[in-house]
Design a protein around this motif. Structure first.
Motif, short mmCIF file in Angstrom:
data_model
loop_
_atom_site.label_atom_id
_atom_site.label_comp_id
_atom_site.label_asym_id
_atom_site.label_seq_id
_atom_site.Cartn_x
_atom_site.Cartn_y
_atom_site.Cartn_z
N HIS A 36 44.72 40.06 53.19
CA HIS A 36 43.41 40.23 53.84
C HIS A 36 43.50 40.20 55.37
CE1 HIS A 36 40.93 40.62 50.43
NE2 HIS A 36 40.98 39.37 50.01
N ASP B 184 35.33 41.36 42.34
CA ASP B 184 36.52 41.45 43.18
C ASP B 184 37.56 42.28 42.42
OD1 ASP B 184 37.75 39.50 45.60
OD2 ASP B 184 39.24 40.39 44.27
N HIS C 240 33.04 37.10 41.10
CA HIS C 240 34.45 37.40 41.39
C HIS C 240 35.13 38.05 40.20
CE1 HIS C 240 38.71 37.05 41.96
NE2 HIS C 240 38.49 36.89 43.24
N HIS D 202 39.50 43.44 51.17
CA HIS D 202 38.19 43.80 50.64
C HIS D 202 37.18 44.01 51.76
CE1 HIS D 202 40.23 42.51 47.15
NE2 HIS D 202 39.89 41.24 47.16
N GLU E 286 37.40 32.28 42.80
CA GLU E 286 38.68 32.76 42.27
C GLU E 286 39.45 31.49 41.94
OE1 GLU E 286 41.39 36.23 43.88
OE2 GLU E 286 41.83 34.39 44.96
N HIS F 287 40.49 41.59 42.17
CA HIS F 287 41.42 40.64 41.53
C HIS F 287 40.77 39.93 40.35
CE1 HIS F 287 43.13 41.08 45.68
NE2 HIS F 287 44.18 41.33 44.92
ZN LIG Z 1 40.45 39.71 45.81
#
Ligand SMILES: [Zn+2]
Length: 500
Positions: free
Chosen positions: A452, A140, A106, A164, A13, A142
């Protein structure tokens, strides 16, 4: 006939606003496993790779697994790192003939030469295997999903939880769909919808708000069995690229027009709800006073430093919250973490039980989250920073924070500060217990994380608060930060949702 499936895990990311580049070494020091190392690390774990081995056994596949690589979120991935990992995947396609591909990516990787890292990886793979090879991709939530990714993959399967905790389930979903494709029961194709917005869907929080509404709607539609799946991505806004922002992708059979229709309807709702914000960030002084007031509770107030989240590319060395707690003389605190390799080395040289005088944290960019603080503290523990994360997000997978130490300020009932070498988010109780700290017995626990941490720390908390340490991952976006994002775009310009 036995099918051969190639699988690879390649995750980053990329926070394009970070000054810390991401070379191959960043992957190597975080999680980088080749070929035969992969089963040993992942078989039997509740992870994306763990699911691959189980699905291969169920469906009688032979797996090819050239590489599993991830680096902590940080700045641009170097061309050299990207090419090296991409070549490992491409080279594996030269071996025994592959029938299908499952990639775990990702979706927000930005490379020196490619804004859309995942799209470029898929482009290189497609160029080699041709248009008919089934390619399933997990992402992901995101991810900044692009048209290129939707065009080149058969299916894009995004996480449906934030924190996640469903990488394992999404991996299984990819495998089930691949098997159906092998059997001629599916011909998946993916459609994407976007709107001119750089963020939305409450940054992807799935507990309540627009993300929850759309996920529930997606569950209902999928249950009817007419389409394969719907993926809703909130995007990753710390990324100055053309395609930053939320997306919905819908995977259908063949060219079913329902795919585009559903994706557009979902994005209409995403646009309508663009102002929704489900959280509140408190100033440092406020959370420090809450910590002080709760002393003696023996059940922690969990303070999450939202804007210095290493899981979003934060430098992990902001000192503002720590300084506040030290200045206020707070007791019985566990603090995770300050990323400061230099300080850890000083601790190693001094040894456990010794007092060190050092400058701690704030060294990457003192503009963010406070500069270094002068500290005289006891080296209470030294470790290699390795442990197995058994929490809801860990799934039994190894973690490696590099050499770590506990710095103790104010004696045994004072503040225990975990200092790490490899930057990383604290989202597992093992981040503390591996350092000899029992977070459940602390009055205050600090982690650097946006959301998270909730999976592991909410159950032990007496209360959870978010703090703004004025660090890199602030969500106050200014138009001048985004030089590459498409314009006009919300919230900078006056736009209509139809401007794509
Ligand atoms: Zn994420």
């Amino acid at each position: 006939m036995t099918k051969r499936v190639l699988t690879a895990y390649f995750m980053h990311e990329t926070n394009t606003f970070s000054k810390v580049p991401t070379p191959l070494e960043a992957f190597q020091k975080r999680a980088f496993y080749r070929e035969n190392e992969i089963p040993e690390v992942y078989k039997g774990t509740r992870s994306a790779m763990g699911a691959m081995f189980e699905a291969a056994e169920k469906y009688g596949w032979t797996l090819t697994h050239p590489i599993s690589a991830s680096a902590n979120p940080s700045g641009l991935v170097t061309d050299k790192a990207f090419d090296a990992v991409a070549d490992m995947i491409l080279k594996a396609l030269d071996g025994p003939k592959v029938d299908g591909i499952v990639l775990h990516l990702h979706g927000a990787m930005v490379v020196d030469s490619y804004e859309d890292g995942e799209g470029e990886l898929l482009r290189r793979i497609r160029a080699k295997v041709g248009p008919d090879m089934p390619i399933m991709v997990t992402l992901d939530l995101h991810a900044n999903v692009t048209q290129q990714m939707a065009d080149l993959a058969n299916a894009l399967i995004a996480f449906r939880t934030y924190p996640h905790i469903d990488a394992y389930e999404r991996s299984w979903q990819a495998c089930d769909l691949l098997q159906k494709t092998f059997q001629g029961k599916a011909k998946p194709k993916t459609f994407i919808a976007t709107r001119p917005m750089i963020h939305g869907l409450d940054m992807g929080r799935t507990q309540k708000g627009p993300m929850r509404v759309l996920l529930d709607r997606a569950d209902e539609i999928e249950a009817k069995g007419k389409i394969h799946l719907i993926s809703i991505c909130s995007g990753f806004t710390h990324s100055d690229i053309r395609d930053v922002g939320p997306t919905v992708t819908v995977t259908v059979d063949g060219n079913d027009p329902e795919g585009k229709k559903i994706a557009e309807e979902f994005m209409d709702y995403c646009w309508e709800q663009r102002d929704y914000v489900g959280i509140e960030l408190l100033p440092v002084a406020k959370v420090v006073s809450m910590a002080k007031a709760g002393e003696g509770s023996r059940k922690p107030l969990v303070i999450a430093d939202y804007t210095d989240n290493p899981g979003g590319g934060g430098y992990g060395d902001s000192t503002a919250v720590l300084k506040g707690l030290i200045d206020a003389g707070c007791k019985n605190v566990g603090f995770h973490a300050i990323c400061d390799p230099e300080a850890v080395q000083q601790g190693i040289e001094a040894g456990v039980g010794k007092t060190v005088k050092l400058k701690l944290g704030g060294k990457t960019d003192a503009k963010f989250g406070g500069g270094p603080i002068d500290l005289e503290a006891e080296v209470a523990a030294l470790t290699d920073g390795k442990f197995i994360a058994w929490g809801p997000m860990g799934g039994g997978v190894r973690r490696d924070y590099g050499p770590c130490m506990v710095l103790r300020v104010g004696g045994l009932n004072g503040i225990d500060i975990v200092v790490i070498t490899n930057n990383g988010q604290g989202n597992d109780l093992g981040n503390f217990t591996s350092m000899g700290i029992d977070p459940t017995r602390k009055d205050t626990v600090v982690v650097k994380s946006m959301h998270h941490f909730r999976a592991a720390f909410e159950p032990i908390a007496r209360e959870v608060v978010l703090v703004d340490s004025k660090s890199l991952c602030s969500e106050h976006y200014a138009p001048e930060m985004f030089k590459k994002a498409r314009r006009p775009v919300w919230p900078f310009d006056n736009v209509t949702p139809n401007a794509r």
